[in-house]
Structure formats: structure tokens, C-alpha cells
Motif scaffolding. Structure first.
Motif, PDB file in Angstrom:
ATOM      1  N   VAL A  61       0.808  -1.187   0.035  1.00 13.81           N
ATOM      2  CA  VAL A  61       0.019   0.111   0.144  1.00 13.81           C
ATOM      3  C   VAL A  61       0.743   1.182   0.132  1.00 13.81           C
ATOM      4  CG1 VAL A  61      -1.814   1.231   1.164  1.00 13.81           C
ATOM      5  CG2 VAL A  61      -1.685  -1.357   1.234  1.00 13.81           C
ATOM      6  N   ASN A  62       0.647   2.131  -0.786  1.00 18.19           N
ATOM      7  CA  ASN A  62       1.325   3.299  -1.149  1.00 18.19           C
ATOM      8  C   ASN A  62       0.622   4.617  -0.575  1.00 18.19           C
ATOM      9  OD1 ASN A  62      -0.251   3.330  -3.280  1.00 18.19           O
ATOM     10  ND2 ASN A  62       1.430   3.957  -4.743  1.00 18.19           N
ATOM     11  N   SER A  63      -0.552   4.447  -0.561  1.00 15.36           N
ATOM     12  CA  SER A  63      -1.338   5.704   0.101  1.00 15.36           C
ATOM     13  C   SER A  63      -2.745   4.974   0.712  1.00 15.36           C
ATOM     14  CB  SER A  63      -1.773   6.641  -1.384  1.00 15.36           C
ATOM     15  OG  SER A  63      -2.596   6.096  -1.992  1.00 15.36           O
ATOM     16  N   GLY A  64      -3.232   5.723   1.600  1.00 11.44           N
ATOM     17  CA  GLY A  64      -4.496   5.476   2.546  1.00 11.44           C
ATOM     18  C   GLY A  64      -4.277   4.946   3.749  1.00 11.44           C
ATOM     19  N   LEU A  65      -3.028   4.800   4.296  1.00 10.66           N
ATOM     20  CA  LEU A  65      -2.577   4.171   5.520  1.00 10.66           C
ATOM     21  C   LEU A  65      -1.064   4.986   5.701  1.00 10.66           C
ATOM     22  CD1 LEU A  65      -3.402   0.416   5.169  1.00 10.66           C
ATOM     23  CD2 LEU A  65      -4.889   2.159   6.548  1.00 10.66           C
ATOM     24  N   ARG A  66      -1.126   5.163   7.097  1.00  7.84           N
ATOM     25  CA  ARG A  66       0.006   5.740   7.868  1.00  7.84           C
ATOM     26  C   ARG A  66       0.635   4.783   8.635  1.00  7.84           C
ATOM     27  NH1 ARG A  66      -3.749   9.464   8.914  1.00  7.84           N
ATOM     28  NH2 ARG A  66      -3.663   9.093  11.171  1.00  7.84           N
ATOM     29  N   SER A  67       1.865   4.813   8.860  1.00  5.98           N
ATOM     30  CA  SER A  67       2.829   3.991   9.734  1.00  5.98           C
ATOM     31  C   SER A  67       2.139   4.286  11.391  1.00  5.98           C
ATOM     32  CB  SER A  67       4.370   4.290   9.628  1.00  5.98           C
ATOM     33  OG  SER A  67       5.075   3.365  10.750  1.00  5.98           O
ATOM     34  N   GLY A  68       1.912   3.169  12.025  1.00  6.53           N
ATOM     35  CA  GLY A  68       1.544   3.610  13.446  1.00  6.53           C
ATOM     36  C   GLY A  68      -0.101   3.299  13.303  1.00  6.53           C
ATOM     37  N   GLU A  69      -0.994   3.249  12.415  1.00  3.55           N
ATOM     38  CA  GLU A  69      -2.221   3.010  12.444  1.00  3.55           C
ATOM     39  C   GLU A  69      -2.311   1.465  12.602  1.00  3.55           C
ATOM     40  OE1 GLU A  69      -5.154   5.453   9.844  1.00  3.55           O
ATOM     41  OE2 GLU A  69      -3.541   4.907   8.681  1.00  3.55           O
ATOM     42  N   ARG A  70      -3.521   0.974  13.224  1.00  3.42           N
ATOM     43  CA  ARG A  70      -3.862  -0.416  13.141  1.00  3.42           C
ATOM     44  C   ARG A  70      -5.050  -0.766  12.450  1.00  3.42           C
ATOM     45  NH1 ARG A  70      -5.407  -0.976  19.356  1.00  3.42           N
ATOM     46  NH2 ARG A  70      -6.300   0.839  18.998  1.00  3.42           N
ATOM     47  N   ILE A  71      -5.128  -1.915  11.778  1.00  2.09           N
ATOM     48  CA  ILE A  71      -6.034  -2.592  11.156  1.00  2.09           C
ATOM     49  C   ILE A  71      -6.538  -3.794  11.538  1.00  2.09           C
ATOM     50  CG2 ILE A  71      -5.556  -1.409   9.027  1.00  2.09           C
ATOM     51  CD1 ILE A  71      -4.229  -4.050   8.119  1.00  2.09           C
ATOM     52  N   VAL A  72      -7.744  -4.086  11.296  1.00  5.44           N
ATOM     53  CA  VAL A  72      -8.156  -5.434  11.636  1.00  5.44           C
ATOM     54  C   VAL A  72      -7.984  -6.625  10.518  1.00  5.44           C
ATOM     55  CG1 VAL A  72     -10.432  -7.061  12.210  1.00  5.44           C
ATOM     56  CG2 VAL A  72     -10.120  -4.673  12.755  1.00  5.44           C
ATOM     57  N   ILE A  73      -7.380  -7.570  10.936  1.00  4.99           N
ATOM     58  CA  ILE A  73      -6.671  -8.424   9.724  1.00  4.99           C
ATOM     59  C   ILE A  73      -7.481  -9.693   9.558  1.00  4.99           C
ATOM     60  CG2 ILE A  73      -4.223  -7.531  10.187  1.00  4.99           C
ATOM     61  CD1 ILE A  73      -3.617 -10.065  11.686  1.00  4.99           C
ATOM     62  N   ASP A  74      -8.464  -9.897  10.226  1.00  2.00           N
ATOM     63  CA  ASP A  74      -9.197 -11.218  10.251  1.00  2.00           C
ATOM     64  C   ASP A  74     -10.830 -11.010  10.792  1.00  2.00           C
ATOM     65  OD1 ASP A  74      -9.916 -13.670   9.215  1.00  2.00           O
ATOM     66  OD2 ASP A  74      -9.056 -14.792  11.040  1.00  2.00           O
ATOM     67  N   GLY A  75     -11.855 -11.507  10.116  1.00  2.67           N
ATOM     68  CA  GLY A  75     -13.057 -11.716  10.561  1.00  2.67           C
ATOM     69  C   GLY A  75     -13.824 -10.165  10.182  1.00  2.67           C
ATOM     70  N   ILE A  76     -13.431  -9.508   9.071  1.00  2.00           N
ATOM     71  CA  ILE A  76     -13.827  -8.315   8.868  1.00  2.00           C
ATOM     72  C   ILE A  76     -15.323  -8.430   8.299  1.00  2.00           C
ATOM     73  CG2 ILE A  76     -11.663  -7.150   8.425  1.00  2.00           C
ATOM     74  CD1 ILE A  76     -12.170  -7.799   5.111  1.00  2.00           C
ATOM     75  N   ASP A  77     -15.688  -9.632   8.031  1.00  4.60           N
ATOM     76  CA  ASP A  77     -16.923  -9.795   7.396  1.00  4.60           C
ATOM     77  C   ASP A  77     -18.075  -9.665   8.568  1.00  4.60           C
ATOM     78  OD1 ASP A  77     -15.871 -11.983   8.317  1.00  4.60           O
ATOM     79  OD2 ASP A  77     -17.265 -13.628   7.540  1.00  4.60           O
ATOM     80  N   LYS A  78     -17.626  -9.662   9.899  1.00  5.01           N
ATOM     81  CA  LYS A  78     -18.506  -9.520  11.089  1.00  5.01           C
ATOM     82  C   LYS A  78     -18.553  -8.112  11.464  1.00  5.01           C
ATOM     83  CE  LYS A  78     -16.828 -14.084  12.480  1.00  5.01           C
ATOM     84  NZ  LYS A  78     -16.387 -14.688  13.564  1.00  5.01           N
ATOM     85  N   LEU A  79     -17.878  -7.121  10.704  1.00  3.90           N
ATOM     86  CA  LEU A  79     -17.736  -5.916  11.168  1.00  3.90           C
ATOM     87  C   LEU A  79     -18.465  -4.701  10.339  1.00  3.90           C
ATOM     88  CD1 LEU A  79     -13.953  -5.644  12.054  1.00  3.90           C
ATOM     89  CD2 LEU A  79     -15.787  -5.895  13.672  1.00  3.90           C
ATOM     90  N   LYS A  80     -18.955  -3.860  11.028  1.00  2.00           N
ATOM     91  CA  LYS A  80     -19.526  -2.513  10.262  1.00  2.00           C
ATOM     92  C   LYS A  80     -18.818  -1.349  11.162  1.00  2.00           C
ATOM     93  CE  LYS A  80     -23.826  -2.277  13.289  1.00  2.00           C
ATOM     94  NZ  LYS A  80     -23.347  -3.317  13.874  1.00  2.00           N
ATOM     95  N   ASP A  81     -19.165  -0.202  10.305  1.00  2.00           N
ATOM     96  CA  ASP A  81     -18.362   1.267  10.642  1.00  2.00           C
ATOM     97  C   ASP A  81     -18.937   1.554  12.047  1.00  2.00           C
ATOM     98  OD1 ASP A  81     -16.688   1.691   8.602  1.00  2.00           O
ATOM     99  OD2 ASP A  81     -18.086   3.164   7.388  1.00  2.00           O
ATOM    100  N   GLY A  82     -18.229   1.981  13.046  1.00  2.00           N
ATOM    101  CA  GLY A  82     -18.694   2.127  14.470  1.00  2.00           C
ATOM    102  C   GLY A  82     -18.554   1.232  15.363  1.00  2.00           C
ATOM    103  N   ASP A  83     -18.445  -0.206  15.021  1.00  2.00           N
ATOM    104  CA  ASP A  83     -18.226  -1.127  16.285  1.00  2.00           C
ATOM    105  C   ASP A  83     -17.179  -1.048  16.913  1.00  2.00           C
ATOM    106  OD1 ASP A  83     -20.160  -2.201  14.991  1.00  2.00           O
ATOM    107  OD2 ASP A  83     -19.552  -4.247  13.844  1.00  2.00           O
TER     108      ASP A  83
END
Length: 377
Positions: free
Chosen positions: A338-360
Motif C-alpha cells: 500500500v502506497n497511500s491511504g494508510l499511515r505508519s502506526g495505524e492499526r487494522i483488523v486482519i481477520d473476521g472483517i465480514d463480521k464488522l461494520k463502521d462504528g463497531d
């Protein structure tokens, strides 16, 4: 039985005075990755074919009977080694005939010289005409020319005789032997006696599509293609069993034009082949490394694609997730670069994203993730 209205109201009021207990929302535990940017190397693989540095056909230069075959199919031979023998008796006789013609021509020169010597004093004494002397001298010159022609005939006969021994012009490996002993062979035969490959070094050919070649010219510095080739890193060869060939190679040639049928341009890499593992006709894949600066690796399993856009779920300091679009530069194994859209130090969910929605809200866990270093395309 009718219940009085006042009593009904009293019962209803007593029921509503009790507080309804609602269950607290369930907070899901989700694996989270802390992102870091930095340099990464990816690899693009291209189908490739292996050729010897010299691949040539062995053909007879004269017609005759194939008398002997000195080698076996697949044998390793050295430069100058005799491979085949064509019956040489007709060519020895042709050489004898050429030598005889040479001797006859030399004798004719002597005879013509005698005639000139005889006429010279007679012309001085005016016994014979000068025309006769000039004719004798011309005949002498013709005789000398015939000697030169006869010498050329002898040399040609010797060359043809030498062609009866067919020798290897290079070190290499012998291919199939379609002609058998006793066959009549010639230079115009549709099938060669054999093929010979010099594989001490090998050339590996692969092709770039037009868009890839444009990127190649843009990525590597240099005013000319030759300059850009020098800037290319070493390449590796993936064999058909998936193993990596022990020696690295260097790209040393780019074709002068695109193939009009495929829309691709051919490149060539040179590999050492000291152990003789590679043979002409082998296939494999060229793995070309590409270096990237300041990129972030994101597992493909941590992304979702919606309307041709790729999203990840980021986690803020309060462990609230939000969907965020990213720009993908390349693929590295199971990861996106990824070269844009994310910054070093940010956290992302790496599994189970099909169970998520914005704001959870989630309960983040930190699994031990390792970056995949091999790239595919």
C-alpha cells in the motif's frame, strides 16, 4: 367477569414502574496489526525458456555415405572432436585427379617456355615473324594460368576431403541422431545430422508486455536501454519443480522490437551453468526483484473490495473500527503493498472483517504476524 377500570389502571401502573434490563452489547475480539512503513522487495515472475549460448545444427558440407558415427545422443563433446565420418574414397580420388591435373599444367608451362625460347633467336634473325613469338608468349601465359587453376582444384579437393570428418565447432551437448550409419547424407537434407548446444552459459528468454516495458523504462535510470539494463538487479530462475536455480543471472539484452502477434518484447538473461544442470529447451520462470520505498504491507485477507475499490478496517485509539479505502501498488505473496491511504502506526483488523461494520467497538488482539517476502504476479 368484568374488572373495574380503576383496578386495571392500578395493575398497569405497577407493571410499568419496573425497569427493563437490556443486555450490554457484545464486544468482539479481533486480531489487529500495527502498521509500519519501510522498504520492501517484491518479485514479478515471467515464463521463460532456456537456450544454449550456441545452439546450432550439424550438417554435412558434402554429399556421401555416412560411414561412422563416433558419438551417442546426449553426449558431451569438445571443440574439434570428430562426430561423424563420411566415406572418403571418392574424395581421395578427386584429390589424386586434381594433383595429376596440376602436374600436367606445370608440364604445359615448361613446353610453352621451350617454344618461346626457340622462337626468340629466330625472330631476332628474322627467320620467323614476330607474330609467332607473341603467340608463343601468350600460350605460355595461358599455361601459367592453368597451373594456378589446377592448384585451386587441388586446394578444393583437399577441403572436400577434410569435410569427410565432421567435427564439433564448439563444446557442448549432442542432441538426437536421426541419421544412422550407412545413410546417404548431403548439405541439402531437410534433417540435420544432429543439433549441438553449448550450455556452459545459458540464455534465458522471457517477455514483457508493453505496459510492463514502459514501467521498466520509467523505473530504471539511464538514457538508453543499455544503461537501464546495467541498473537492473540480478534475476533468479525458478525451475519447473519450484526450486530456485543456485546461480543468479543478469539481463543482458532487450529485443529491438515488439512481437506484433503477442504485443510483447523479449528480454534475455545470462546464467552460468558450470554443473550442466540446465539444457537447451528447459523452461521455468524468471523472477525479477522490484524494490519499493516507504510502503506498507497489508494482508489481502484484511481487505474487502467494493465497486473496484479496496478497503480495510482501521482501529482508532478507542478501539472503534472504520472502513477506509487504500491504494495498492503491488502484490507480495498474500499481502498488498500500500502506497497511500494508510499511515505508519495505524492499526487494522486482519481477520473476521465480514463480521464488522463502521462504528463497531472491538477487543483488539495482537497475533504474531510475519511479513511474506516472496512476491507473485
Amino acid at each position: 367477569m368484568k374488572i373495574p377500570l380503576a383496578l386495571s389502571l392500578l395493575v398497569f401502573a405497577g407493571c410499568t414502574s419496573e425497569k427493563v434490563q437490556l443486555a450490554d452489547p457484545v464486544v468482539q475480539s479481533m486480531p489487529v496489526k500495527l502498521l509500519k512503513n519501510g522498504p520492501q522487495t517484491t518479485y514479478i515472475e515471467y515464463p521463460a525458456s532456456v537456450k544454449g549460448t550456441v545452439d546450432l545444427e550439424i550438417r554435412p558440407q558434402i554429399s556421401g555415405l555416412l560411414e561412422k558415427i563416433y558419438i551417442n545422443e546426449g553426449a558431451q563433446v569438445r571443440k574439434g572432436q570428430t562426430l561423424f565420418k563420411i566415406n572418403d574414397l571418392p574424395f581421395k580420388e578427386a584429390l589424386n585427379n586434381a594433383n595429376a591435373n596440376l602436374q600436367a599444367a606445370k608440364a604445359a608451362v615448361l613446353n610453352a617456355q621451350i617454344e618461346v625460347d626457340k622462337l626468340t633467336p629466330l625472330v631476332s634473325a628474322k627467320v620467323v615473324s614476330e607474330f609467332q613469338l607473341r603467340s608463343a608468349k601468350a600460350a605460355h601465359q595461358i599455361a601459367i594460368a592453368n597451373v594456378a587453376q589446377a592448384k585451386a582444384g587441388v586446394a578444393a579437393a583437399k577441403i572436400n576431403l577434410s569435410y569427410t570428418d565432421i567435427k564439433s565447432p564448439v563444446d557442448g551437448y549432442v542432441g538426437r541422431l536421426p541419421k544412422k550409419q550407412g545413410s546417404v547424407v548431403g548439405p541439402n537434407d531437410p534433417i540435420a545430422l544432429t543439433q549441438l548446444s553449448d550450455t556452459h552459459d545459458v540464455h534465458v528468454y522471457f517477455s514483457l508486455a508493453e505496459a510492463d516495458f514502459i514501467n521498466f523504462n520509467a523505473k530504471y535510470p539511464g538514457k538508453t536501454v543499455s544503461d537501464r539494463i546495467k541498473a537492473l538487479p540480478a534475476v533468479s530462475l525458478i525451475l519447473t519443480d519450484g526450486s530456485v536455480y543456485a546461480e543468479n543471472g543478469r539481463v543482458d539484452m532487450v529485443d529491438g522490437q515488439f512481437d506484433s502477434q503477442t504485443g510483447a518484447i523479449t528480454l534475455r538473461a545470462k546464467f552460468a551453468n558450470h554443473n550442466g544442470i540446465l539444457r537447451s529447451g528447459n523452461t521455468g520462470k524468471i523472477r525479477l526483484p522490484i524494490h519499493h520505498e516507504n510502503v506498507i504491507l497489508v494482508p489481502q485477507s484484511a481487505t474487502v473490495e467494493v465497486q473496484d475499490k479496496i478497503f480495510v478496517y482501521t482501529v482508532d485509539p478507542k478501539n472503534k473500527v472504520g472502513r477506509k479505502p487504500i491504494s495498492v501498488l503491488a502484490t507480495s505473496g498474500g499481502d498488498y503493498l500500500v502506497n497511500s491511504g494508510l499511515r505508519s502506526g495505524e492499526r487494522i483488523v486482519i481477520d473476521g472483517i465480514d463480521k464488522l461494520k463502521d462504528g463497531d467497538i472491538i477487543d483488539p488482539t495482537n497475533p504474531n504476524n510475519q511479513t511474506i517476502a516472496t512476491a507473485t504476479r
